[in-house]
Design a protein around this motif. Structure first.
Motif, PDB file in Angstrom:
ATOM      1  N   GLN A  74      35.965  21.313  45.176  1.00  0.00           N
ATOM      2  CA  GLN A  74      35.267  22.578  45.403  1.00  0.00           C
ATOM      3  C   GLN A  74      36.165  23.611  46.080  1.00  0.00           C
ATOM      4  O   GLN A  74      36.049  24.808  45.819  1.00  0.00           O
TER       5      GLN A  74
ATOM      6  N   LYS B 260      31.985  32.102  38.513  1.00  0.00           N
ATOM      7  CA  LYS B 260      32.306  30.932  39.336  1.00  0.00           C
ATOM      8  C   LYS B 260      31.975  29.638  38.605  1.00  0.00           C
ATOM      9  O   LYS B 260      32.705  28.639  38.707  1.00  0.00           O
TER      10      LYS B 260
ATOM     11  N   GLN C 182      38.577  33.060  44.016  1.00  0.00           N
ATOM     12  CA  GLN C 182      38.926  34.175  44.895  1.00  0.00           C
ATOM     13  C   GLN C 182      40.181  34.888  44.405  1.00  0.00           C
ATOM     14  O   GLN C 182      40.269  36.124  44.474  1.00  0.00           O
TER      15      GLN C 182
ATOM     16  N   GLU D 161      36.967  27.270  44.601  1.00  0.00           N
ATOM     17  CA  GLU D 161      36.773  28.483  45.390  1.00  0.00           C
ATOM     18  C   GLU D 161      38.060  29.301  45.476  1.00  0.00           C
ATOM     19  O   GLU D 161      38.041  30.536  45.335  1.00  0.00           O
TER      20      GLU D 161
END
Length: 475
Positions: free
Chosen positions: A334, A292, A342, A338
């Motif tokens: 952000q 991440k 994912q 994300e």
């Protein structure tokens, strides 16, 4: 009408297909070192210009305060002038202002601290030059004299910096590079109200695919295989600087800004792709936190580049902006991080499921085989041992090469070769592609891929005019 070709003399090329290489160094390495040399000099010149401009900006900030104090010392009576000088020193010592140059450097002194050091130096010089028993009039005069002297030095340094900038810019403009490319004509547009500059529009997926049909060596396992690949080149591996960039924790924008200011080369476009590839590999290895962080740092570079030449300042200004505007920009960034993470994590799970299903179906293990196709030739460059301590580069094409870098490359080539297993070393020494494929066929897939990558990196095995890597199953 005669044509004028003189402008082409200003071209500075970092890649030349007609370059004369050294007999002990492969051509790709020569071209790569030449590229690095040109880019390094260009980057150092830009850093010098930025440093000189920052110094001029600092001098222009301090000069009005020095001139204001000089005017007071000249107009006030000697006793009041000395008292004002002392009170200003006391104020700067006890109540300094926090304002300072925005350099991002650690322990950057404030404007008040720099001015205080100057006044302390002026006072020391005035007292050292004064004789015992001199009155206040003489002390005030010497303070004014020394302050005028340092103000003159400041003006002289500012003019000198301006001259140096002109020289550096003249040198920079003497060569035509990709940075001088600009639009000649362009249509205008108007931004919609409320549109956020950090919000990226989705790009249409490319429909261009190229399909290659390869006949495998084992017809019992599979009659034919079809490989689809994008038109884009293979993603580059993460550089040491890019990996160091990922050590900054997730969401630490201040740390990221300091790193970029210290390492401007991190903003290269290739680092976005290499960091996303590093994130993919980390997710496969189960390192989800690192994956991440890699995604965040890769998209951070991409956002800064899309915001233009001043993109770094604009991006971090938006991220640190107080109020709702800053919260919205941070949320958009952000959310993109994300969503990208994912999608990548989902793809890794799908690949793991496909691999498990393939294994359950009883299919054979994959193998890597190197094949020279279409009349391609294979060359072997096997190092006989580590390079000598001192290397002398002679002959045409060696200009601008650093013997230290050449020796480091040869040492890396030897260390990679020496790290192979004995059976791979013996196969390479025979300079036979069949022998190399036999050893690769006995390895696991990931191990064989690593060995092939190392051979390519060190220039030990090279395909000329073509070549392919085949995956075989069930052999």
């Amino acid at each position: 009408m005669p044509l004028n070709y003189s402008k082409w003399d200003m071209l500075e090329l970092s890649d030349d297909s007609d370059i004369e290489e050294h007999p002990n160094i492969d051509k790709k390495s020569m071209i790569r070192w030449k590229q690095q040399s040109i880019h390094q000099k260009r980057q150092e010149r830009q850093q010098r210009i930025a440093k000189l401009r920052a110094e001029i900006s600092l001098n222009e900030t301090l000069r009005p305060r020095i001139v204001s104090l000089l005017d007071s010392l000249k107009t006030l009576p000697p006793k009041e002038a000395t008292s004002k000088f002392s009170s200003l020193v006391s104020q700067l010592t006890n109540e300094p202002s926090p304002d300072k140059p925005n350099t991002g450097a650690p322990n950057q002194p404030t404007y008040d601290v720099m001015l205080l050091h100057l006044l302390e130096q002026v006072a020391k010089e005035a007292k050292d030059g004064a004789k015992d028993g001199e009155d206040t009039d003489r002390l005030a005069s010497r303070l004014t004299e020394r302050l005028e002297f340092h103000n003159g030095k400041l003006d002289h340094r500012t003019e000198e910096c301006g001259t140096l900038i002109e020289q550096e810019e003249k040198e920079e403009k003497s060569k035509i590079t990709s940075e001088h490319i600009h639009e000649g004509f362009s249509s205008g547009f108007v931004n919609k109200a409320g549109e956020n500059i950090l919000e990226e529009k989705p790009k249409p997926a490319s429909s261009k695919k190229k399909e290659t049909t390869i006949e495998v060596l084992n017809p019992e396992s599979s009659k034919s295989a079809t490989v689809e690949s994008d038109d884009d080149e293979d993603l580059p591996m993460a550089t040491p600087i890019a990996k160091e960039f990922t050590n900054i924790r997730y969401g630490d924008f201040d740390g990221a800004l300091r790193f970029i200011q210290s390492n401007p080369s991190i903003m290269a476009e290739s680092n976005t792709d290499s960091l996303l590839l590093e994130a993919f590999n980390s997710e496969i290895d189960g390192k989800k936190v690192k994956a991440k962080v890699c995604v965040e740092k890769g998209l951070l570079i991409q956002y800064c580049r899309k915001l233009g030449r001043d993109g770094v300042r604009l991006f971090f200004q938006r991220m640190n902006q107080p109020g709702e505007a800053g919260k919205k920009a941070l949320h958009l960034f952000q959310s993109d991080v994300e969503a990208t993470y994912q999608r990548m994590a989902t793809r890794v799970k799908e690949m793991a499921a496909e691999k498990a299903s393939s294994s359950a179906g009883g299919e054979g293990e994959e193998q890597i085989q190197l094949v020279a196709e279409g009349g391609a030739s294979v060359s072997f460059n096997i190092p006989e041992g580590p390079p000598p301590e001192e290397i002398r580069l002679e002959g045409e094409g060696t200009e601008g090469l650093d013997p230290v870098q050449v020796r480091a490359y040869l040492m890396q080539q030897w260390e990679i070769f020496d790290s192979f297993e004995n059976k791979m070393k013996d196969a390479l020494k025979k300079e036979s592609l069949d022998e190399v494929n036999k050893v690769l066929g006995s390895m696991k897939l990931d191990e064989a891929e690593k060995v092939v990558g190392l051979m390519s990196e060190a220039g030990i095995l090279n395909f000329q005019d073509g070549g392919a890597i085949r995956d075989e199953t069930g052999k």
